[in-house]
Design an enzyme around this catalytic site. Sequence first.
Site, PDB file in Angstrom:
ATOM      1  N   CYS A  65       0.812  -1.223   0.000  1.00  0.00           N
ATOM      2  CA  CYS A  65       0.000   0.000   0.000  1.00  0.00           C
ATOM      3  C   CYS A  65       0.841   1.266   0.000  1.00  0.00           C
ATOM      4  CB  CYS A  65      -0.983  -0.004   1.170  1.00  0.00           C
ATOM      5  SG  CYS A  65      -0.211  -0.027   2.813  1.00  0.00           S
ATOM      6  N   HIS A 118      -2.435   1.014   7.104  1.00  0.00           N
ATOM      7  CA  HIS A 118      -2.745   0.823   5.691  1.00  0.00           C
ATOM      8  C   HIS A 118      -2.997   2.196   5.082  1.00  0.00           C
ATOM      9  CE1 HIS A 118      -4.130  -1.210   2.126  1.00  0.00           C
ATOM     10  NE2 HIS A 118      -5.327  -0.676   2.197  1.00  0.00           N
ATOM     11  N   HIS A 134      -5.863   1.340  -3.510  1.00  0.00           N
ATOM     12  CA  HIS A 134      -4.950   0.852  -2.477  1.00  0.00           C
ATOM     13  C   HIS A 134      -4.497  -0.548  -2.846  1.00  0.00           C
ATOM     14  CE1 HIS A 134      -8.096  -1.669  -0.292  1.00  0.00           C
ATOM     15  NE2 HIS A 134      -8.804  -0.995  -1.177  1.00  0.00           N
TER      16      HIS A 134
END
Length: 163
Positions: A65, A118, A134
């Site tokens: 990510c 994340h 992502h």
Amino acid sequence: MRNQQSTYFKYLLSGLLIAGIFISVPAQRKQKRRKQSIESVIATGRSYIGTPYKWGGMSRSGIDCSGLIYNSYKTIGVDLPRTAKEQSKTGKKRGWEGIREGDLVYFKFKKKGSKWFHSGMITYVGKDKILFVHSSSSKGVVESNLLADYYKDNVRNFRRVIK
């Protein structure tokens, strides 16, 4: 006398209009550059869709990510930190009501004693959905709806890097 005042006000008004043009042209250029930068980072992020997830990956053969965000912003000459946790401290903090395309979104997930960070990039802001690109550990690079409970409930913050 009245004719002189009228002429004076015409010149004054003309001067103000010309000054306004000289002030607004640089602002329009800046706005155009900002829009182009946003479009470029989004296009780069989306170009990775389908790329498999790889922890620490930075290429089209596998990417994580923060690598996706790092590579996307690199295309416009912006050097970001390499990890999601460090990236989440970069740029200006934004709230839900102030996000726009190109902004970054950071998550903090917790599961059975572990936690992880994340990151993603906002690609579309609409009334009923907000999309972000992502690199998911299970699906690779995808575009998802931020308003889905799984994501919405775990948002840590938003950051604006492109001013």
